[in-house]
Enzyme design. Structure first.
Site, PDB file in Angstrom:
ATOM      1  CG  ASP A   1      -1.793   1.057   1.504  1.00  0.00           C
ATOM      2  OD1 ASP A   1      -1.470   1.973   0.902  1.00  0.00           O
ATOM      3  OD2 ASP A   1      -2.245   0.782   2.350  1.00  0.00           O
ATOM      4  CB  ILE A   2       1.542   3.737  -2.604  1.00  0.00           C
ATOM      5  CG1 ILE A   2       2.467   4.940  -3.203  1.00  0.00           C
ATOM      6  CG2 ILE A   2       0.284   5.146  -3.070  1.00  0.00           C
ATOM      7  CD1 ILE A   2       2.876   4.997  -4.209  1.00  0.00           C
TER       8      ILE A   2
ATOM      9  CG  ASN B   1      -9.841  12.955 -10.570  1.00  0.00           C
ATOM     10  OD1 ASN B   1     -10.202  13.967 -10.451  1.00  0.00           O
ATOM     11  ND2 ASN B   1     -10.605  11.977  -9.736  1.00  0.00           N
TER      12      ASN B   1
ATOM     13  N   GLY C   1      -9.976   4.152  -5.824  1.00  0.00           N
ATOM     14  CA  GLY C   1      -8.404   3.397  -6.072  1.00  0.00           C
ATOM     15  C   GLY C   1      -7.569   3.935  -5.575  1.00  0.00           C
TER      16      GLY C   1
ATOM     17  CG  ASP D   1      -7.130  10.431  -5.849  1.00  0.00           C
ATOM     18  OD1 ASP D   1      -6.661  11.091  -5.926  1.00  0.00           O
ATOM     19  OD2 ASP D   1      -8.135  10.866  -7.496  1.00  0.00           O
TER      20      ASP D   1
ATOM     21  N   GLY E   1      -5.749   1.070 -12.832  1.00  0.00           N
ATOM     22  CA  GLY E   1      -6.868   0.590 -12.845  1.00  0.00           C
ATOM     23  C   GLY E   1      -7.972   0.372 -13.722  1.00  0.00           C
ATOM     24  CB  VAL E   2     -11.384   3.124 -12.565  1.00  0.00           C
ATOM     25  CG1 VAL E   2     -12.001   2.508 -11.384  1.00  0.00           C
ATOM     26  CG2 VAL E   2     -10.527   4.728 -11.843  1.00  0.00           C
ATOM     27  CE1 TYR E   3      -9.544   7.370 -14.650  1.00  0.00           C
ATOM     28  CE2 TYR E   3      -7.146   8.508 -15.613  1.00  0.00           C
ATOM     29  CZ  TYR E   3      -8.782   8.433 -15.263  1.00  0.00           C
ATOM     30  OH  TYR E   3      -9.416   9.785 -13.857  1.00  0.00           O
TER      31      TYR E   3
HETATM   32  P1  ADP Z   1      -6.406   5.013 -12.685  1.00  0.00           P
HETATM   33  O1  ADP Z   1      -7.129   5.449 -12.541  1.00  0.00           O
HETATM   34  O2  ADP Z   1      -5.065   6.013 -12.947  1.00  0.00           O
HETATM   35  O3  ADP Z   1      -5.566   4.038 -13.189  1.00  0.00           O
HETATM   36  P2  ADP Z   1      -6.146   3.078  -9.662  1.00  0.00           P
HETATM   37  O4  ADP Z   1      -6.222   3.966  -8.353  1.00  0.00           O
HETATM   38  O5  ADP Z   1      -7.859   2.788 -10.300  1.00  0.00           O
HETATM   39  O6  ADP Z   1      -6.131   4.658 -10.865  1.00  0.00           O
HETATM   40  O7  ADP Z   1      -4.827   2.239 -10.571  1.00  0.00           O
HETATM   41  C1  ADP Z   1      -4.013   2.692 -10.099  1.00  0.00           C
HETATM   42  C2  ADP Z   1      -2.791   1.313  -9.561  1.00  0.00           C
HETATM   43  O8  ADP Z   1      -3.095   1.958  -7.943  1.00  0.00           O
HETATM   44  C3  ADP Z   1      -3.754   0.521  -9.782  1.00  0.00           C
HETATM   45  O9  ADP Z   1      -2.777  -0.592  -9.908  1.00  0.00           O
HETATM   46  C4  ADP Z   1      -3.875  -0.017  -8.845  1.00  0.00           C
HETATM   47  O10 ADP Z   1      -3.850  -1.556  -8.256  1.00  0.00           O
HETATM   48  C5  ADP Z   1      -3.138   0.390  -7.721  1.00  0.00           C
HETATM   49  N1  ADP Z   1      -3.628   0.698  -6.306  1.00  0.00           N
HETATM   50  C6  ADP Z   1      -4.585   1.030  -5.682  1.00  0.00           C
HETATM   51  N2  ADP Z   1      -5.432   1.033  -4.786  1.00  0.00           N
HETATM   52  C7  ADP Z   1      -3.530   1.574  -3.650  1.00  0.00           C
HETATM   53  C8  ADP Z   1      -3.116   1.333  -2.896  1.00  0.00           C
HETATM   54  N3  ADP Z   1      -3.218   1.910  -1.999  1.00  0.00           N
HETATM   55  N4  ADP Z   1      -1.592   1.291  -2.578  1.00  0.00           N
HETATM   56  C9  ADP Z   1      -0.482   0.955  -3.921  1.00  0.00           C
HETATM   57  N5  ADP Z   1      -1.875   0.667  -4.643  1.00  0.00           N
HETATM   58  C10 ADP Z   1      -2.769   1.123  -5.151  1.00  0.00           C
END
Ligand code: ADP
Length: 179
Positions: A15-16, A29, A37, A39, A124-126
């Protein structure tokens, strides 16, 4: 772990928001007003100070990056960058994804930061295909390090939330030459 132009590149699964680095990068966004996600996780853990700073900035175009406080996070700053939405691959997606990594590193250098952690932007959602995203991300970071010799960076961490991304990143890094 690889060393490129004196900078360590590392892959971490997790988890970042837990990273103790100078800056974590947010896959935001264009409104900068928070989303799901990574964000959502960053704003939830970092608290309202980050959103207030984002509101003052007012937004960010795709491919660009802005920097704010990290609020209650362990990191010192959040660099918000806006990845492209995948629309089949012929709509400038790769160039825009690369500029997210490049512009984020540029901001880190301007703020003399040493340790930066990236999520897997746009995957992720993109819906950016994970392997293509990993290749573009690592290649652009390596290019940046090789073409910007005078800089503060010491360690760059790719934080993968999903095991599939961890494997992809590890495979690509393993094949890189130490330079
Ligand atoms: P985007 O809209 O740019 O696709 P997302 O947040 O939907 O952004 O996803 C981007 C990446 O972040 C995905 O690979 C997702 O698995 C990852 N992700 C989601 N939550 C976390 C987190 N807490 N720490 C690190 N990476 C995460």
């Amino acid at each position: 772990m690889k060393q490129i132009a004196g900078v360590l590149l590392e892959v971490v699964q997790g988890d970042i928001t837990k990273m103790e680095v100078d800056a974590i990068v947010n896959a935001a966004n264009t409104s900068l007003l928070g989303g799901g996600g990574v964000d959502g996780a960053i704003h939830r853990t970092g608290g309202p100070e980050i959103l207030e700073a984002c509101k003052r900035i007012g937004g960010c175009p795709v491919g660009e990056a802005v920097i704010t406080t990290a609020g209650k996070l362990k990191a010192k700053f959040v660099i918000h960058t806006v990845g492209p939405i995948w629309r089949g691959g012929e709509n400038n997606e790769e160039a825009l994804l690369r500029s997210c990594y490049r512009n984020s590193l540029q901001l880190a250098v301007e703020h003399r930061l040493h340790h930066v952690a990236f999520p897997n932007i746009s995957t992720g959602v993109y819906c950016y295909p994970k392997e293509l995203a990993a290749k573009a991300a690592i290649d652009e970071v390596v290019k940046f390090l090789q073409t910007n010799p005078k800089r503060s960076l010491e360690r760059i961490v790719f934080v993968c939330y999903e095991p599939e991304n961890t494997r992809l990143y590890q495979d690509i890094l393993d094949k890189l030459e130490n330079r």
